[in-house]
Design a protein around this motif. Structure first.
Motif, PDB file in Angstrom:
ATOM      1  N   THR A   1      -1.698  -5.822  -8.999  1.00  0.00           N
ATOM      2  CA  THR A   1      -2.334  -6.910  -8.259  1.00  0.00           C
ATOM      3  C   THR A   1      -3.266  -7.700  -9.177  1.00  0.00           C
ATOM      4  O   THR A   1      -3.259  -8.937  -9.162  1.00  0.00           O
ATOM      5  CB  THR A   1      -3.116  -6.366  -7.046  1.00  0.00           C
ATOM      6  OG1 THR A   1      -2.210  -5.666  -6.189  1.00  0.00           O
ATOM      7  CG2 THR A   1      -3.791  -7.476  -6.260  1.00  0.00           C
ATOM      8  N   ALA A   2      -4.030  -7.005  -9.987  1.00  0.00           N
ATOM      9  CA  ALA A   2      -4.942  -7.677 -10.924  1.00  0.00           C
ATOM     10  C   ALA A   2      -4.178  -8.500 -11.962  1.00  0.00           C
ATOM     11  O   ALA A   2      -4.616  -9.599 -12.335  1.00  0.00           O
ATOM     12  CB  ALA A   2      -5.836  -6.651 -11.616  1.00  0.00           C
ATOM     13  N   ILE A   3      -3.043  -8.001 -12.407  1.00  0.00           N
ATOM     14  CA  ILE A   3      -2.222  -8.757 -13.366  1.00  0.00           C
ATOM     15  C   ILE A   3      -1.723 -10.047 -12.715  1.00  0.00           C
ATOM     16  O   ILE A   3      -1.786 -11.124 -13.318  1.00  0.00           O
ATOM     17  CB  ILE A   3      -1.052  -7.901 -13.890  1.00  0.00           C
ATOM     18  CG1 ILE A   3      -1.582  -6.801 -14.810  1.00  0.00           C
ATOM     19  CG2 ILE A   3      -0.011  -8.760 -14.599  1.00  0.00           C
ATOM     20  CD1 ILE A   3      -0.559  -5.735 -15.165  1.00  0.00           C
ATOM     21  N   PHE A   4      -1.239  -9.952 -11.483  1.00  0.00           N
ATOM     22  CA  PHE A   4      -0.780 -11.143 -10.777  1.00  0.00           C
ATOM     23  C   PHE A   4      -1.935 -12.117 -10.520  1.00  0.00           C
ATOM     24  O   PHE A   4      -1.759 -13.331 -10.598  1.00  0.00           O
ATOM     25  CB  PHE A   4      -0.084 -10.769  -9.464  1.00  0.00           C
ATOM     26  CG  PHE A   4       1.384 -10.512  -9.611  1.00  0.00           C
ATOM     27  CD1 PHE A   4       2.309 -11.456  -9.220  1.00  0.00           C
ATOM     28  CD2 PHE A   4       1.847  -9.329 -10.151  1.00  0.00           C
ATOM     29  CE1 PHE A   4       3.676 -11.232  -9.349  1.00  0.00           C
ATOM     30  CE2 PHE A   4       3.203  -9.089 -10.298  1.00  0.00           C
ATOM     31  CZ  PHE A   4       4.120 -10.045  -9.897  1.00  0.00           C
TER      32      PHE A   4
ATOM     33  N   TYR B   1       9.540   1.488  -8.921  1.00  0.00           N
ATOM     34  CA  TYR B   1       8.804   2.107 -10.022  1.00  0.00           C
ATOM     35  C   TYR B   1       7.293   1.928  -9.979  1.00  0.00           C
ATOM     36  O   TYR B   1       6.568   2.739 -10.535  1.00  0.00           O
ATOM     37  CB  TYR B   1       9.320   1.557 -11.365  1.00  0.00           C
ATOM     38  CG  TYR B   1      10.759   1.855 -11.593  1.00  0.00           C
ATOM     39  CD1 TYR B   1      11.219   3.149 -11.789  1.00  0.00           C
ATOM     40  CD2 TYR B   1      11.696   0.825 -11.593  1.00  0.00           C
ATOM     41  CE1 TYR B   1      12.551   3.419 -11.981  1.00  0.00           C
ATOM     42  CE2 TYR B   1      13.041   1.082 -11.789  1.00  0.00           C
ATOM     43  CZ  TYR B   1      13.467   2.384 -11.978  1.00  0.00           C
ATOM     44  OH  TYR B   1      14.786   2.648 -12.171  1.00  0.00           O
ATOM     45  N   LEU B   2       6.839   0.859  -9.357  1.00  0.00           N
ATOM     46  CA  LEU B   2       5.418   0.562  -9.465  1.00  0.00           C
ATOM     47  C   LEU B   2       4.629   0.823  -8.199  1.00  0.00           C
ATOM     48  O   LEU B   2       3.430   1.059  -8.265  1.00  0.00           O
ATOM     49  CB  LEU B   2       5.239  -0.900  -9.903  1.00  0.00           C
ATOM     50  CG  LEU B   2       5.891  -1.235 -11.241  1.00  0.00           C
ATOM     51  CD1 LEU B   2       5.809  -2.719 -11.504  1.00  0.00           C
ATOM     52  CD2 LEU B   2       5.254  -0.449 -12.359  1.00  0.00           C
ATOM     53  N   ALA B   3       5.242   0.756  -7.057  1.00  0.00           N
ATOM     54  CA  ALA B   3       4.514   0.927  -5.790  1.00  0.00           C
ATOM     55  C   ALA B   3       4.561   2.372  -5.311  1.00  0.00           C
ATOM     56  O   ALA B   3       4.805   2.646  -4.158  1.00  0.00           O
ATOM     57  CB  ALA B   3       5.096  -0.004  -4.730  1.00  0.00           C
TER      58      ALA B   3
ATOM     59  N   VAL C   1      -4.007   3.226  -8.117  1.00  0.00           N
ATOM     60  CA  VAL C   1      -4.472   2.563  -9.330  1.00  0.00           C
ATOM     61  C   VAL C   1      -3.367   1.669  -9.881  1.00  0.00           C
ATOM     62  O   VAL C   1      -3.628   0.554 -10.354  1.00  0.00           O
ATOM     63  CB  VAL C   1      -4.925   3.601 -10.384  1.00  0.00           C
ATOM     64  CG1 VAL C   1      -5.234   2.939 -11.707  1.00  0.00           C
ATOM     65  CG2 VAL C   1      -6.128   4.376  -9.880  1.00  0.00           C
ATOM     66  N   ARG C   2      -2.150   2.126  -9.797  1.00  0.00           N
ATOM     67  CA  ARG C   2      -1.014   1.343 -10.277  1.00  0.00           C
ATOM     68  C   ARG C   2      -0.882   0.040  -9.497  1.00  0.00           C
ATOM     69  O   ARG C   2      -0.693  -1.031 -10.069  1.00  0.00           O
ATOM     70  CB  ARG C   2       0.256   2.181 -10.150  1.00  0.00           C
ATOM     71  CG  ARG C   2       1.452   1.579 -10.835  1.00  0.00           C
ATOM     72  CD  ARG C   2       2.635   2.495 -10.756  1.00  0.00           C
ATOM     73  NE  ARG C   2       2.395   3.677 -11.568  1.00  0.00           N
ATOM     74  CZ  ARG C   2       3.149   4.757 -11.551  1.00  0.00           C
ATOM     75  NH1 ARG C   2       4.192   4.815 -10.754  1.00  0.00           N
ATOM     76  NH2 ARG C   2       2.884   5.779 -12.301  1.00  0.00           N
TER      77      ARG C   2
ATOM     78  N   MET D   1       0.828  -1.177   0.000  1.00  0.00           N
ATOM     79  CA  MET D   1       0.000   0.000   0.000  1.00  0.00           C
ATOM     80  C   MET D   1       0.873   1.240   0.000  1.00  0.00           C
ATOM     81  O   MET D   1       2.028   1.190   0.360  1.00  0.00           O
ATOM     82  CB  MET D   1      -0.911   0.023   1.224  1.00  0.00           C
ATOM     83  CG  MET D   1      -2.039  -0.948   1.169  1.00  0.00           C
ATOM     84  SD  MET D   1      -3.214  -0.563   2.455  1.00  0.00           S
ATOM     85  CE  MET D   1      -4.175  -2.023   2.386  1.00  0.00           C
ATOM     86  N   SER D   2       0.286   2.334  -0.366  1.00  0.00           N
ATOM     87  CA  SER D   2       1.020   3.586  -0.373  1.00  0.00           C
ATOM     88  C   SER D   2       1.203   4.090   1.055  1.00  0.00           C
ATOM     89  O   SER D   2       0.689   3.513   2.004  1.00  0.00           O
ATOM     90  CB  SER D   2       0.267   4.620  -1.216  1.00  0.00           C
ATOM     91  OG  SER D   2      -0.953   4.965  -0.569  1.00  0.00           O
ATOM     92  N   GLN D   3       1.889   5.196   1.195  1.00  0.00           N
ATOM     93  CA  GLN D   3       2.186   5.753   2.512  1.00  0.00           C
ATOM     94  C   GLN D   3       0.920   6.066   3.308  1.00  0.00           C
ATOM     95  O   GLN D   3       0.877   5.936   4.502  1.00  0.00           O
ATOM     96  CB  GLN D   3       3.031   7.029   2.354  1.00  0.00           C
ATOM     97  CG  GLN D   3       4.406   6.775   1.797  1.00  0.00           C
ATOM     98  CD  GLN D   3       5.285   6.015   2.762  1.00  0.00           C
ATOM     99  OE1 GLN D   3       5.093   6.067   3.960  1.00  0.00           O
ATOM    100  NE2 GLN D   3       6.253   5.285   2.233  1.00  0.00           N
ATOM    101  N   LYS D   4      -0.132   6.511   2.642  1.00  0.00           N
ATOM    102  CA  LYS D   4      -1.349   6.926   3.329  1.00  0.00           C
ATOM    103  C   LYS D   4      -2.293   5.759   3.597  1.00  0.00           C
ATOM    104  O   LYS D   4      -3.381   5.947   4.095  1.00  0.00           O
ATOM    105  CB  LYS D   4      -2.069   7.987   2.500  1.00  0.00           C
ATOM    106  CG  LYS D   4      -1.239   9.242   2.323  1.00  0.00           C
ATOM    107  CD  LYS D   4      -1.942  10.217   1.408  1.00  0.00           C
ATOM    108  CE  LYS D   4      -1.020  11.393   1.112  1.00  0.00           C
ATOM    109  NZ  LYS D   4      -1.580  12.289   0.135  1.00  0.00           N
ATOM    110  N   GLY D   5      -1.898   4.549   3.251  1.00  0.00           N
ATOM    111  CA  GLY D   5      -2.737   3.390   3.501  1.00  0.00           C
ATOM    112  C   GLY D   5      -3.758   3.133   2.408  1.00  0.00           C
ATOM    113  O   GLY D   5      -4.605   2.269   2.544  1.00  0.00           O
ATOM    114  N   LYS D   6      -3.705   3.906   1.332  1.00  0.00           N
ATOM    115  CA  LYS D   6      -4.638   3.718   0.229  1.00  0.00           C
ATOM    116  C   LYS D   6      -3.924   3.021  -0.929  1.00  0.00           C
ATOM    117  O   LYS D   6      -2.756   3.253  -1.190  1.00  0.00           O
ATOM    118  CB  LYS D   6      -5.182   5.060  -0.246  1.00  0.00           C
ATOM    119  CG  LYS D   6      -6.023   5.753   0.807  1.00  0.00           C
ATOM    120  CD  LYS D   6      -6.620   7.015   0.275  1.00  0.00           C
ATOM    121  CE  LYS D   6      -7.471   7.666   1.359  1.00  0.00           C
ATOM    122  NZ  LYS D   6      -8.086   8.892   0.898  1.00  0.00           N
TER     123      LYS D   6
END
Length: 174
Positions: free
Chosen positions: A15-18, A171-173, A9-10, A1-6
């Protein structure tokens, strides 16, 4: 998750690709026939995602991805897959994040070993329940150990030797 816990889209897209890869690898096209069933390679993507992703995303890839794959290709064990692979992915992810704070290798090894145990025990109990016979579970046990171990052995190679985790984090997270 990002720093703010959200979740961004990336991150959701990755996650959907995996999850899609997990679904595809759950088909008999990518399996090896063995006595009592098939040997699947989707444990590789489940363990890889668990090493890279937060526990929620790891559960989505492991549990939901395996559930959808079973629903589409062989629905009898779909709930066993949801619980077993979901728990496996969450435990690996949490181990890497918390036990691996000082030494990521230790967290990775502990998480993957626990993941193999969860996978083997979960599927053995699930098979005994679904098919109403412990013999069916015992027949598949060596192959289940092999399947779980191969996934646990290849995932760290992908994440650390091939630097997939570093690329994802850099690059992605975002």
């Amino acid at each position: 998750m990002s720093q703010k816990g959200k979740i961004t889209v990336r991150q959701l897209t990755i996650t959907a690709i995996f999850m899609a890869i997990n679904v595809a690898l759950s088909s008999s096209i990518f399996s090896i026939p063995v006595p009592g069933g098939h040997l699947y390679v989707n444990d590789i993507v489940i363990c890889t995602a668990a090493l890279m992703f937060d526990p929620f995303s790891a559960f989505a890839v492991g549990g939901l991805g395996a559930f959808i794959g079973d629903l589409l290709f062989y629905p009898a064990p779909m709930f066993v897959s949801l619980v077993t692979h979901g728990l496996q992915a969450v435990v690996i992810s949490l181990s890497v994040r918390y036990l691996g704070k000082k030494n990521e290798t230790v967290g990775t090894v502990i998480g993957l070993v626990l993941g193999v145990v969860i996978n083997v025990v979960g599927y053995s109990l699930g098979r005994a329940f679904i098919y109403s016979t412990p013999e069916q579970a015992a027949l598949k046990l060596p192959f289940q150990i092999l399947q779980a171990s191969v996934g646990a052995a290849i995932a760290p190679v992908l994440c650390y030797a091939f630097k997939l985790k570093k690329v994802y984090t850099r690059y992605l997270a975002l």
